[in-house]
Design an enzyme around this catalytic site. Structure first.
Site, PDB file in Angstrom:
ATOM      1  N   TYR A 146       0.817  -1.212   0.000  1.00 45.70           N
ATOM      2  CA  TYR A 146       0.000   0.000   0.000  1.00 45.70           C
ATOM      3  C   TYR A 146       0.851   1.264   0.000  1.00 45.70           C
ATOM      4  O   TYR A 146       0.460   2.275  -0.584  1.00 45.70           O
ATOM      5  CB  TYR A 146      -0.903   0.034   1.244  1.00 45.70           C
ATOM      6  CG  TYR A 146      -2.171  -0.776   1.125  1.00 45.70           C
ATOM      7  CD1 TYR A 146      -2.131  -2.155   1.007  1.00 45.70           C
ATOM      8  CD2 TYR A 146      -3.404  -0.149   1.152  1.00 45.70           C
ATOM      9  CE1 TYR A 146      -3.295  -2.892   0.927  1.00 45.70           C
ATOM     10  CE2 TYR A 146      -4.584  -0.878   1.069  1.00 45.70           C
ATOM     11  CZ  TYR A 146      -4.520  -2.248   0.955  1.00 45.70           C
ATOM     12  OH  TYR A 146      -5.677  -2.964   0.868  1.00 45.70           O
ATOM     13  N   LYS A 196       3.150 -15.819   3.834  1.00 48.34           N
ATOM     14  CA  LYS A 196       3.355 -16.477   2.536  1.00 48.34           C
ATOM     15  C   LYS A 196       4.870 -16.648   2.358  1.00 48.34           C
ATOM     16  O   LYS A 196       5.464 -16.205   1.373  1.00 48.34           O
ATOM     17  CB  LYS A 196       2.736 -15.587   1.427  1.00 48.34           C
ATOM     18  CG  LYS A 196       2.769 -16.152   0.023  1.00 48.34           C
ATOM     19  CD  LYS A 196       1.697 -17.175  -0.258  1.00 48.34           C
ATOM     20  CE  LYS A 196       1.874 -17.782  -1.641  1.00 48.34           C
ATOM     21  NZ  LYS A 196       1.001 -18.961  -1.852  1.00 48.34           N
ATOM     22  N   ASP A 228      -3.098 -18.497   1.742  1.00 46.17           N
ATOM     23  CA  ASP A 228      -4.097 -19.128   0.865  1.00 46.17           C
ATOM     24  C   ASP A 228      -4.872 -20.210   1.626  1.00 46.17           C
ATOM     25  O   ASP A 228      -6.103 -20.293   1.548  1.00 46.17           O
ATOM     26  CB  ASP A 228      -3.454 -19.662  -0.431  1.00 46.17           C
ATOM     27  CG  ASP A 228      -2.172 -20.448  -0.204  1.00 46.17           C
ATOM     28  OD1 ASP A 228      -1.707 -20.527   0.951  1.00 46.17           O
ATOM     29  OD2 ASP A 228      -1.628 -20.993  -1.187  1.00 46.17           O
ATOM     30  N   ASP A 252      -6.529  -7.008   4.316  1.00 48.64           N
ATOM     31  CA  ASP A 252      -7.630  -6.406   3.564  1.00 48.64           C
ATOM     32  C   ASP A 252      -8.533  -7.500   3.009  1.00 48.64           C
ATOM     33  O   ASP A 252      -9.761  -7.461   3.161  1.00 48.64           O
ATOM     34  CB  ASP A 252      -7.070  -5.546   2.420  1.00 48.64           C
ATOM     35  CG  ASP A 252      -8.179  -4.944   1.584  1.00 48.64           C
ATOM     36  OD1 ASP A 252      -9.149  -4.433   2.170  1.00 48.64           O
ATOM     37  OD2 ASP A 252      -8.093  -5.002   0.335  1.00 48.64           O
ATOM     38  N   ASP A 256     -12.453  -9.082   4.623  1.00 49.63           N
ATOM     39  CA  ASP A 256     -13.728  -9.081   3.893  1.00 49.63           C
ATOM     40  C   ASP A 256     -14.311 -10.493   3.857  1.00 49.63           C
ATOM     41  O   ASP A 256     -15.537 -10.673   3.870  1.00 49.63           O
ATOM     42  CB  ASP A 256     -13.555  -8.540   2.458  1.00 49.63           C
ATOM     43  CG  ASP A 256     -13.937  -7.062   2.359  1.00 49.63           C
ATOM     44  OD1 ASP A 256     -13.726  -6.323   3.345  1.00 49.63           O
ATOM     45  OD2 ASP A 256     -14.450  -6.638   1.300  1.00 49.63           O
TER      46      ASP A 256
END
Ligand code: NAD
Ligand code: IPM
Ligand code: MN
Length: 368
Positions: A146, A196, A228, A252, A256
């Site tokens: 970001y 990851k 994942d 992020d 959601d």
């Protein structure tokens, strides 16, 4: 009499509608406790750009600087509206990210909570929801992709390219991990580290720092999970999680999904803590698809008020009363349309807010 200054940024889309309900809740607390909230509304986001020529106007910056805490509604415009604004000044890049950077609100707490009584709202099977879902995602909020350097150009072959850099230093990683460990220590003493490291060098450094920080929290069990796989586990067995910590972009996306397993993003409040200032906002966006219809779920915004009372003003009992009031409204078989799959009578944003206030006043009056 305690007095707190709150900068209120209603934002775009459903922002003003759900902010109105959150303010009703603050006023209800004032009626029952020796506290006054001095609210100053300020333009912020896409509407601010059209009305004031800036998504995060200087006057708003000053109001935020002077506030004890910031209550922020979602910002963002529809795809078509957004395109009328230069890319760098669109509300996400022109207001929200600068707000996060200004106050270095690195610790974003996104609770994913569904008490057993509300299990019917979840799209997951009852046997998976079991006794309910209760986890917190701790998302790093001011680093990573970001905020890294970005560059766009045309290369020697005439091809358009972008370069977007993911940057974290050990200090940034350490402070969010400490925040997550502290929370885990107060809860079930189990921390899922989402990473990851099989691909990303940033995750390798993250995990190195984690091993160092972990030494300070021998009572907390760490469970490593690749991001994942974490997405799948959230659907198949969310109850294995209690506190999850992760870098910005992972947080992020997974948060959601958190809203997804609850049944609606409307159930997702959040707190964004910095070293000196914190701000509170729903995890979701401005929902242009339902804006202006008076049907948005204000739970996320009212829940953000509860988090503000607890985390910024030390009003844990009042925060708990707000959570209980929210659950009590649902327990009456009332809901907003986003949760209609669970059955019940559908009400408007304002009616939902009024009912929360009624329950809350009862609870606060009963335990002065
Ligand atoms: P969104 O979160 O706004 O909406 C996704 C879906 O969830 C929509 O169907 C919406 O109606 C529903 N929804 C969200 N909140 C709800 C609520 N309180 N009650 C009922 N339903 C609700 O995501 P999007 O449509 O992808 O994004 C819209 C805009 O919001 C974009 O401009 C995006 O950049 C912005 N955004 C802002 C924030 C923020 O301010 N923190 C967060 C996410 C997205
Ligand atoms: C969120 C939002 C923001 C993010 C956008 C609007 C910049 O999606 O708060 O989750 O990606 O952090
Ligand atoms: Mn998001």
């Amino acid at each position: 009499m305690k007095r707190y200054k709150i900068a209120v940024l209603p934002g775009d889309g459903i922002g003003p509608e759900i902010t109105r309900e959150a303010i009703k809740v603050l006023r209800a607390v004032e009626r029952h406790r020796p506290v006054r909230f001095e609210l100053t509304e300020a333009p912020f986001g896409g509407r601010a750009w059209f009305e004031c020529g800036a998504a995060f106007p200087e006057t708003t910056q000053r109001i935020c600087d002077e506030a004890d805490a910031i209550l922020k509604g979602p910002i963002g415009l529809s795809h078509e509206e957004s395109r009328k604004i230069p890319v760098d000044q669109q509300p996400e890049r022109g207001a929200l990210l600068p707000l996060r950077a200004r106050y270095q609100t690195f610790a974003n707490y996104r609770p994913v909570r569904l008490p057993r009584e509300l299990a019917h709202f979840s799209p997951l099977r009852p046997e998976i929801v079991g006794e309910g879902i209760d986890l917190v995602m701790v998302r790093e909020l001011v680093g990573g992709l970001y905020f890294g350097p970005k560059e766009r150009g045309v290369d020697e072959h005439g091809l358009r390219y972008v370069r977007e850099v993911l940057v974290y230093d050990e200090r940034q990683i350490g402070r969010i991990l400490h925040a997550a460990f502290r929370l885990a220590r107060r809860r079930k003493k189990r921390l899922h580290n989402v990473h990851k490291s099989n691909v990303l060098a940033s995750s390798v450094l993250w995990n190195e720092v984690l091993e160092e920080v972990q030494a300070d929290y021998p009572d907390v069990q760490v469970v490593h999970v690749l991001v994942d796989a974490a997405a799948t586990h959230l659907c198949l067995n969310p109850r294995q999680f209690d506190v999850m910590v992760m870098e910005n972009l992972f947080g992020d996306i997974l948060s959601d999904q958190g809203g997804g397993i609850l049944g609606s993003l409307g159930l997702m409040p959040s707190a964004c803590q910095g070293p000196e200032k914190s701000y509170y906002e729903p995890s979701h966006g401005s929902a242009p698809d339902i804006a202006g219809k008076g049907i948005a779920n204000p739970y996320s915004m009212i829940g953000s008020v509860a988090m503000m009372l607890e985390m910024s003003f030390g009003m844990a009992a009042e925060a708990e009363a707000i959570w209980r009031a929210l659950q009590a409204v649902f327990a009456d078989g009332v809901t907003t349309p986003d949760l209609a799959r669970g059955g019940g009578r559908q009400v408007t944003t304002a009616e939902f807010g009024d009912r929360v206030v009624e329950k809350l006043e009862g609870l606060l009056a009963a335990s002065p």
